[in-house]
Design a protein around this motif. Structure first.
Motif, PDB file in Angstrom:
ATOM      1  N   TRP A 175      -0.327  -3.989  -9.851  1.00  0.00           N
ATOM      2  CA  TRP A 175      -1.377  -3.047 -10.257  1.00  0.00           C
ATOM      3  C   TRP A 175      -2.758  -3.673 -10.203  1.00  0.00           C
ATOM      4  O   TRP A 175      -3.728  -2.993  -9.874  1.00  0.00           O
ATOM      5  CB  TRP A 175      -1.099  -2.476 -11.649  1.00  0.00           C
ATOM      6  CG  TRP A 175      -0.305  -1.222 -11.516  1.00  0.00           C
ATOM      7  CD1 TRP A 175       1.023  -1.055 -11.761  1.00  0.00           C
ATOM      8  CD2 TRP A 175      -0.786   0.043 -11.057  1.00  0.00           C
ATOM      9  NE1 TRP A 175       1.390   0.229 -11.481  1.00  0.00           N
ATOM     10  CE2 TRP A 175       0.303   0.935 -11.048  1.00  0.00           C
ATOM     11  CE3 TRP A 175      -2.024   0.501 -10.647  1.00  0.00           C
ATOM     12  CZ2 TRP A 175       0.183   2.257 -10.656  1.00  0.00           C
ATOM     13  CZ3 TRP A 175      -2.141   1.831 -10.252  1.00  0.00           C
ATOM     14  CH2 TRP A 175      -1.052   2.683 -10.260  1.00  0.00           C
ATOM     15  N   ILE A 181      -3.782  -3.377  -6.620  1.00  0.00           N
ATOM     16  CA  ILE A 181      -4.129  -1.989  -6.301  1.00  0.00           C
ATOM     17  C   ILE A 181      -5.508  -1.648  -6.853  1.00  0.00           C
ATOM     18  O   ILE A 181      -6.342  -1.066  -6.149  1.00  0.00           O
ATOM     19  CB  ILE A 181      -3.055  -1.022  -6.861  1.00  0.00           C
ATOM     20  CG1 ILE A 181      -1.754  -1.188  -6.083  1.00  0.00           C
ATOM     21  CG2 ILE A 181      -3.550   0.424  -6.825  1.00  0.00           C
ATOM     22  CD1 ILE A 181      -0.563  -0.481  -6.705  1.00  0.00           C
ATOM     23  N   ARG A 230      -8.234  -3.333  -4.816  1.00  0.00           N
ATOM     24  CA  ARG A 230      -8.455  -2.646  -3.538  1.00  0.00           C
ATOM     25  C   ARG A 230      -9.230  -1.351  -3.740  1.00  0.00           C
ATOM     26  O   ARG A 230     -10.115  -1.032  -2.953  1.00  0.00           O
ATOM     27  CB  ARG A 230      -7.127  -2.368  -2.850  1.00  0.00           C
ATOM     28  CG  ARG A 230      -6.491  -3.596  -2.276  1.00  0.00           C
ATOM     29  CD  ARG A 230      -5.191  -3.274  -1.594  1.00  0.00           C
ATOM     30  NE  ARG A 230      -4.553  -4.507  -1.141  1.00  0.00           N
ATOM     31  CZ  ARG A 230      -3.291  -4.605  -0.826  1.00  0.00           C
ATOM     32  NH1 ARG A 230      -2.497  -3.553  -0.894  1.00  0.00           N
ATOM     33  NH2 ARG A 230      -2.788  -5.754  -0.432  1.00  0.00           N
ATOM     34  N   ARG A 231      -8.880  -0.601  -4.772  1.00  0.00           N
ATOM     35  CA  ARG A 231      -9.594   0.648  -5.054  1.00  0.00           C
ATOM     36  C   ARG A 231     -11.062   0.376  -5.379  1.00  0.00           C
ATOM     37  O   ARG A 231     -11.952   1.080  -4.922  1.00  0.00           O
ATOM     38  CB  ARG A 231      -8.934   1.398  -6.210  1.00  0.00           C
ATOM     39  CG  ARG A 231      -7.649   2.067  -5.826  1.00  0.00           C
ATOM     40  CD  ARG A 231      -7.070   2.813  -6.999  1.00  0.00           C
ATOM     41  NE  ARG A 231      -5.805   3.433  -6.624  1.00  0.00           N
ATOM     42  CZ  ARG A 231      -4.926   3.887  -7.480  1.00  0.00           C
ATOM     43  NH1 ARG A 231      -5.157   3.810  -8.773  1.00  0.00           N
ATOM     44  NH2 ARG A 231      -3.807   4.437  -7.068  1.00  0.00           N
TER      45      ARG A 231
END
Length: 72
Positions: free
Chosen positions: A51, A54, A57-58
């Motif tokens: 997470w 993730i 990256r977001r």
């Protein structure tokens, strides 16, 4: 810290009761109460790592799109 110990006690109790109710064995319930939380702890560690990637990256994609909009 008290909340952490309280959660651990609940987790061990639930794992024990599930094992005991499914098998009728105190030994299986006890083993499950020890093994399941240990496995869950390892799984949680990797879940958090995934997470974090993730989210990074977001955040990178969002900041990249914002800089494109400013440059225009």
């Amino acid at each position: 810290m008290a909340k952490t110990f309280s959660f651990a006690a609940v987790h061990f109790s639930v794992a024990f009761m599930v094992g005991y109710l499914m098998t009728g064995s105190v030994w299986v319930g006890g083993a499950l109460a020890l093994v399941e939380p240990a496995c869950n702890t390892v799984a949680f560690h990797f879940h958090e790592k995934i997470w974090k990637r993730i989210e990074a990256r977001r955040q990178h994609a969002t900041s990249h799109h914002e800089s494109d909009a400013v440059a225009v």
